[in-house]
Design a protein around this motif. Structure first.
Motif, PDB file in Angstrom:
ATOM      1  N   ILE A 136       0.851  -1.183   0.000  1.00  0.00           N
ATOM      2  CA  ILE A 136       0.000   0.000   0.000  1.00  0.00           C
ATOM      3  C   ILE A 136       0.892   1.240   0.000  1.00  0.00           C
ATOM      4  CG2 ILE A 136      -1.879  -1.176   1.196  1.00  0.00           C
ATOM      5  CD1 ILE A 136      -1.109   0.380   3.733  1.00  0.00           C
ATOM      6  N   ARG A 137       0.361   2.347  -0.526  1.00  0.00           N
ATOM      7  CA  ARG A 137       1.177   3.551  -0.586  1.00  0.00           C
ATOM      8  C   ARG A 137       0.317   4.786  -0.399  1.00  0.00           C
ATOM      9  NH1 ARG A 137       5.043   4.516  -4.046  1.00  0.00           N
ATOM     10  NH2 ARG A 137       5.056   6.517  -3.009  1.00  0.00           N
ATOM     11  N   ASP A 138       0.961   5.839   0.075  1.00  0.00           N
ATOM     12  CA  ASP A 138       0.378   7.178   0.056  1.00  0.00           C
ATOM     13  C   ASP A 138       1.294   8.038  -0.817  1.00  0.00           C
ATOM     14  OD1 ASP A 138       2.583   7.813   1.694  1.00  0.00           O
ATOM     15  OD2 ASP A 138       1.397   7.780   3.537  1.00  0.00           O
ATOM     16  N   ILE A 139       1.131   9.346  -0.797  1.00  0.00           N
ATOM     17  CA  ILE A 139       1.898  10.198  -1.711  1.00  0.00           C
ATOM     18  C   ILE A 139       3.393  10.185  -1.402  1.00  0.00           C
ATOM     19  CG2 ILE A 139       1.681  12.324  -0.357  1.00  0.00           C
ATOM     20  CD1 ILE A 139       1.452  11.990  -4.206  1.00  0.00           C
ATOM     21  N   GLU A 140       3.761   9.867  -0.170  1.00  0.00           N
ATOM     22  CA  GLU A 140       5.158   9.970   0.235  1.00  0.00           C
ATOM     23  C   GLU A 140       5.906   8.648   0.264  1.00  0.00           C
ATOM     24  OE1 GLU A 140       4.623  11.761   4.020  1.00  0.00           O
ATOM     25  OE2 GLU A 140       4.504  13.809   3.252  1.00  0.00           O
ATOM     26  N   SER A 141       5.209   7.545   0.525  1.00  0.00           N
ATOM     27  CA  SER A 141       5.937   6.297   0.744  1.00  0.00           C
ATOM     28  C   SER A 141       5.030   5.095   0.496  1.00  0.00           C
ATOM     29  CB  SER A 141       6.490   6.257   2.177  1.00  0.00           C
ATOM     30  OG  SER A 141       7.390   5.185   2.339  1.00  0.00           O
ATOM     31  N   LYS A 142       5.622   3.893   0.598  1.00  0.00           N
ATOM     32  CA  LYS A 142       4.873   2.653   0.453  1.00  0.00           C
ATOM     33  C   LYS A 142       5.409   1.639   1.456  1.00  0.00           C
ATOM     34  CE  LYS A 142       7.924   1.177  -3.304  1.00  0.00           C
ATOM     35  NZ  LYS A 142       8.030   0.858  -4.743  1.00  0.00           N
ATOM     36  N   ILE A 143       4.611   0.594   1.713  1.00  0.00           N
ATOM     37  CA  ILE A 143       5.047  -0.432   2.651  1.00  0.00           C
ATOM     38  C   ILE A 143       4.401  -1.757   2.280  1.00  0.00           C
ATOM     39  CG2 ILE A 143       3.193  -0.093   4.371  1.00  0.00           C
ATOM     40  CD1 ILE A 143       5.437  -0.357   6.532  1.00  0.00           C
ATOM     41  N   ASP A 175      -0.819   9.096 -12.907  1.00  0.00           N
ATOM     42  CA  ASP A 175       0.622   9.330 -12.944  1.00  0.00           C
ATOM     43  C   ASP A 175       1.183   9.385 -11.527  1.00  0.00           C
ATOM     44  OD1 ASP A 175       3.076   9.849 -14.231  1.00  0.00           O
ATOM     45  OD2 ASP A 175       2.789  12.012 -14.080  1.00  0.00           O
ATOM     46  N   LEU A 176       0.468  10.053 -10.631  1.00  0.00           N
ATOM     47  CA  LEU A 176       0.930  10.164  -9.246  1.00  0.00           C
ATOM     48  C   LEU A 176       0.899   8.810  -8.533  1.00  0.00           C
ATOM     49  CD1 LEU A 176      -0.893  13.472  -8.239  1.00  0.00           C
ATOM     50  CD2 LEU A 176       1.558  13.188  -8.613  1.00  0.00           C
ATOM     51  N   ILE A 177      -0.106   8.010  -8.845  1.00  0.00           N
ATOM     52  CA  ILE A 177      -0.213   6.691  -8.217  1.00  0.00           C
ATOM     53  C   ILE A 177       0.920   5.782  -8.661  1.00  0.00           C
ATOM     54  CG2 ILE A 177      -1.603   4.577  -8.049  1.00  0.00           C
ATOM     55  CD1 ILE A 177      -4.077   6.427  -8.510  1.00  0.00           C
ATOM     56  N   THR A 178       1.274   5.862  -9.947  1.00  0.00           N
ATOM     57  CA  THR A 178       2.142   4.839 -10.532  1.00  0.00           C
ATOM     58  C   THR A 178       3.584   5.276 -10.782  1.00  0.00           C
ATOM     59  OG1 THR A 178       1.511   5.495 -12.785  1.00  0.00           O
ATOM     60  CG2 THR A 178       0.153   3.826 -11.713  1.00  0.00           C
ATOM     61  N   ASN A 179       3.879   6.557 -10.640  1.00  0.00           N
ATOM     62  CA  ASN A 179       5.174   7.066 -11.094  1.00  0.00           C
ATOM     63  C   ASN A 179       5.925   7.743  -9.951  1.00  0.00           C
ATOM     64  OD1 ASN A 179       7.301   8.399 -12.392  1.00  0.00           O
ATOM     65  ND2 ASN A 179       6.090   8.801 -14.219  1.00  0.00           N
ATOM     66  N   ASP A 180       7.037   7.143  -9.533  1.00  0.00           N
ATOM     67  CA  ASP A 180       7.842   7.712  -8.445  1.00  0.00           C
ATOM     68  C   ASP A 180       8.373   9.091  -8.798  1.00  0.00           C
ATOM     69  OD1 ASP A 180       7.487   5.477  -6.887  1.00  0.00           O
ATOM     70  OD2 ASP A 180       9.345   4.501  -7.515  1.00  0.00           O
ATOM     71  N   GLU A 181       8.807   9.266 -10.049  1.00  0.00           N
ATOM     72  CA  GLU A 181       9.381  10.545 -10.473  1.00  0.00           C
ATOM     73  C   GLU A 181       8.337  11.656 -10.413  1.00  0.00           C
ATOM     74  OE1 GLU A 181      11.731  12.539 -14.300  1.00  0.00           O
ATOM     75  OE2 GLU A 181      11.107  10.439 -14.344  1.00  0.00           O
ATOM     76  N   ALA A 182       7.118  11.347 -10.849  1.00  0.00           N
ATOM     77  CA  ALA A 182       6.056  12.356 -10.811  1.00  0.00           C
ATOM     78  C   ALA A 182       5.768  12.772  -9.377  1.00  0.00           C
ATOM     79  CB  ALA A 182       4.789  11.813 -11.470  1.00  0.00           C
ATOM     80  N   ILE A 204       5.700  16.767  -5.098  1.00  0.00           N
ATOM     81  CA  ILE A 204       6.025  17.043  -3.692  1.00  0.00           C
ATOM     82  C   ILE A 204       7.035  18.177  -3.646  1.00  0.00           C
ATOM     83  CG2 ILE A 204       7.163  16.120  -1.640  1.00  0.00           C
ATOM     84  CD1 ILE A 204       5.948  13.393  -2.346  1.00  0.00           C
ATOM     85  N   GLY A 205       7.991  18.167  -4.591  1.00  0.00           N
ATOM     86  CA  GLY A 205       8.970  19.252  -4.675  1.00  0.00           C
ATOM     87  C   GLY A 205       8.314  20.583  -4.964  1.00  0.00           C
ATOM     88  N   SER A 226       5.338  21.530  -4.040  1.00  0.00           N
ATOM     89  CA  SER A 226       4.735  21.978  -2.783  1.00  0.00           C
ATOM     90  C   SER A 226       5.799  22.534  -1.830  1.00  0.00           C
ATOM     91  CB  SER A 226       3.993  20.810  -2.126  1.00  0.00           C
ATOM     92  OG  SER A 226       3.385  21.211  -0.929  1.00  0.00           O
ATOM     93  N   LYS A 227       6.941  21.865  -1.766  1.00  0.00           N
ATOM     94  CA  LYS A 227       8.033  22.340  -0.904  1.00  0.00           C
ATOM     95  C   LYS A 227       8.586  23.679  -1.397  1.00  0.00           C
ATOM     96  CE  LYS A 227       9.599  17.798   0.726  1.00  0.00           C
ATOM     97  NZ  LYS A 227      10.710  16.801   0.691  1.00  0.00           N
ATOM     98  N   LEU A 228       8.619  23.843  -2.725  1.00  0.00           N
ATOM     99  CA  LEU A 228       9.082  25.108  -3.300  1.00  0.00           C
ATOM    100  C   LEU A 228       8.206  26.270  -2.843  1.00  0.00           C
ATOM    101  CD1 LEU A 228      10.597  26.934  -5.369  1.00  0.00           C
ATOM    102  CD2 LEU A 228       9.010  26.091  -7.093  1.00  0.00           C
ATOM    103  N   LEU A 229       6.893  26.086  -2.917  1.00  0.00           N
ATOM    104  CA  LEU A 229       5.983  27.145  -2.499  1.00  0.00           C
ATOM    105  C   LEU A 229       6.142  27.454  -1.019  1.00  0.00           C
ATOM    106  CD1 LEU A 229       2.797  25.983  -4.457  1.00  0.00           C
ATOM    107  CD2 LEU A 229       4.301  27.900  -5.020  1.00  0.00           C
ATOM    108  N   ALA A 230       6.305  26.409  -0.212  1.00  0.00           N
ATOM    109  CA  ALA A 230       6.498  26.629   1.230  1.00  0.00           C
ATOM    110  C   ALA A 230       7.806  27.364   1.489  1.00  0.00           C
ATOM    111  CB  ALA A 230       6.482  25.285   1.960  1.00  0.00           C
ATOM    112  N   PHE A 231       8.863  27.004   0.734  1.00  0.00           N
ATOM    113  CA  PHE A 231      10.158  27.661   0.921  1.00  0.00           C
ATOM    114  C   PHE A 231      10.076  29.132   0.565  1.00  0.00           C
ATOM    115  CE2 PHE A 231      14.061  29.331  -0.891  1.00  0.00           C
ATOM    116  CZ  PHE A 231      14.959  29.116   0.151  1.00  0.00           C
ATOM    117  N   ILE A 232       9.417  29.459  -0.547  1.00  0.00           N
ATOM    118  CA  ILE A 232       9.308  30.859  -0.966  1.00  0.00           C
ATOM    119  C   ILE A 232       8.702  31.696   0.149  1.00  0.00           C
ATOM    120  CG2 ILE A 232       8.024  32.411  -2.513  1.00  0.00           C
ATOM    121  CD1 ILE A 232       8.434  30.299  -4.715  1.00  0.00           C
ATOM    122  N   ARG A 233       7.602  31.220   0.697  1.00  0.00           N
ATOM    123  CA  ARG A 233       6.916  31.986   1.747  1.00  0.00           C
ATOM    124  C   ARG A 233       7.783  32.101   2.999  1.00  0.00           C
ATOM    125  NH1 ARG A 233       2.339  29.536  -1.089  1.00  0.00           N
ATOM    126  NH2 ARG A 233       1.035  31.287  -1.755  1.00  0.00           N
TER     127      ARG A 233
END
Length: 487
Positions: A69-76, A154-161, A166-167, A169-176
């Motif tokens: 099973i997986r979520d947006i960040e990891s799988k197990i 694409d998000l479900i099946t592709n690690d690169e995507a 996620i990057g 989202s982190k970019l927007l958080a970093f800017i602020r």
């Protein structure tokens, strides 16, 4: 045949949903109480956890099996067997739980003999039953059209995507975070505007029914952000959706996102220093280093000072004459042709002085630049909102950072002289009459604010989509936009 198989699979899953309802089961639960996310569960070997996610793999071997099973960040990995589940629960899992379903899992985290972090399922709860299976190649979509139209797959099946978005989202958080720590306040400015201003671009138009007026979607937030400075804000920024009704290619979409910031009492040299610090810290935040590998080339943003190119001097060397002295577009074209730089066929689509100069620059200078480079000292005809140089009014105090032939950001000392600004806008109107349909309007609302007074200002705009393409080595802007417009 593939369509037939899919249709059969959808029918089978519909039947399962109906059967679950007839059994008194709820195929779409209201909630699930988890104790941690999957990435955290992977660090809890020996502990009991409750996690949830989508099934991306399932294999049953008699009375034992595995799923992932997986979520947006990891799988197990999850082991499911009759030793932990009673017969009824195990049969339910085998019959009614499929790949792509959302499930909740409770159990102890352990390591298999091969060292794989795994949850020994003591309870499996079906949370949401899916009607459609995942694509056959669940390790990554290969069909580009499907990637863009059905980004969720694409998000479900592709690690690169997943890494890219996620990057983002982190970019927007970093800017602020970064701008906030440096004294900038975030503001919001209108998307619906009544003057095309802030950049050289073709706008989208719309009609406001209540007011019965035509408006344009903003092409840039610049003039409103500078009005905030006039109102007393010392430093402001906006992460802004902008819209330009122009061509589409690998680096352009009509709807895009940029950050613009403006600082009172800075000149463009102060902005150069600030941007170099910004980009270094951003790369460290997202990648842990100040170099980027793009198309096999290592790009170094870690230098104390990036390389510089003087725009005007380089163009003079290329053209062999003082192009700043030219006022007639046709005469400028003739001189360029006489030098053997381009043919009339190559130049015929460019109507104004600024368009012609910009074309030559892009072909003869920008395309040759690979490593991060600061271009500075631009012709005044290119940017009517920029401050004129104190020594030569034909030059503006502007810089851009160019990497691998792509403009990463544009910044300048802002023009705050209302007399010069009106003249610059009037020249834009002249260029419009010559056939340049990317010129700015004379924005009287902005002029009124300028006439009330503005301090010295320097501003910068940076396209976030292109920046993400660079950081994550993507070939198209559509690969860094979640839901790009499609025909």
């Amino acid at each position: 045949m593939a369509d037939q198989n899919l249709s059969n699979e959808v029918d089978i899953r519909k039947q399962k949903i109906q059967t679950l309802c007839e059994m008194g089961e709820i195929p779409y639960k209201a909630k699930f109480k988890r104790t941690c996310k999957i990435a955290q569960a992977r660090e809890k070997v020996g502990e009991r956890v409750s996690v949830c996610g989508r099934i991306v793999f399932k294999r049953v071997m008699g009375k034992f099996g595995f799923m992932q099973i997986r979520d947006i960040e990891s799988k197990i990995q999850v082991s499911v067997g009759r030793n932990e589940l009673d017969e009824e629960a195990y049969d339910f899992y085998k019959k009614f739980v499929d790949i792509a379903d959302f499930v909740g899992v409770e159990g102890e985290v352990y390591l298999t003999q091969t060292g794989e972090v795994t949850i020994k399922a003591e309870k499996v709860t079906l949370l949401s039953k899916t009607m459609r299976p995942l694509p056959e190649k669940f390790h990554g979509l290969v069909d580009t059209e499907t990637k863009y139209r059905q980004r969720y797959l694409d998000l479900i099946t592709n690690d690169e995507a997943r890494e890219v978005f996620i990057g983002r989202s982190k970019l927007l958080a970093f800017i602020r975070k970064y701008l906030g720590e440096n004294g900038f306040l975030e503001v919001e400015t209108p998307i619906l505007q009544n003057a095309v201003c802030g950049a050289s671009a073709k706008p989208f138009y719309t009609h406001h029914n209540a007011l019965d007026i035509d408006l344009n979607l903003r092409i840039a937030p610049e003039t409103f952000l500078k009005q905030c400075i006039a109102g007393g804000f010392d430093r402001v920024f906006e992460v802004a959706k902008c819209f330009r009704n122009e061509g589409m290619d690998s680096q352009h979409l009509q709807e895009f996102t940029q950050v613009e910031w403006y600082a009172s009492y800075w000149d463009f040299e102060e902005n150069i220093k600030f941007f170099q610090g910004f980009i270094k810290n951003l790369l460290l935040e997202l990648t842990g280093k100040t170099t980027i590998e793009k198309d096999g080339v290592v790009l170094d943003f870690g230098k104390e000072n990036l390389d510089r190119v003087n725009y005007v001097e380089s163009m003079r060397e290329i053209m062999g004459f003082d192009f700043l002295a030219e006022n007639d577009p046709n005469e400028l074209k003739n001189k360029i042709i006489a030098k053997g730089l381009f043919t009339m066929g190559e130049l015929q689509d460019y109507k104004s002085i600024s368009q012609i100069i910009d074309f030559v620059y892009k072909k003869k200078i920008r395309e040759q630049i690979v490593q991060p480079t600061i271009l500075y000292n631009y012709p005044a005809s290119l940017i009517p909102l920029a401050r004129r140089n104190d020594k030569d009014e034909r030059i503006i105090d502007v810089f851009q950072v160019v990497v691998m032939g792509t403009e990463l950001c544009k910044a300048y000392s802002e023009l705050v002289n209302p007399i010069q600004q009106r003249v610059a806008f009037e020249k834009q109107l002249e260029a419009k009459k010559q056939g340049d349909d990317e010129t700015m309007d004379l924005d009287e609302g902005f002029m009124l604010a300028m006439e009330h007074g503005m301090p010295p200002i320097s501003g910068l705009g940076c396209g976030l989509d292109r920046l993400l393409m660079l950081i994550y080595n993507q070939q198209s802007v559509r690969d860094v936009v979640l839901f790009p417009i499609m025909r």
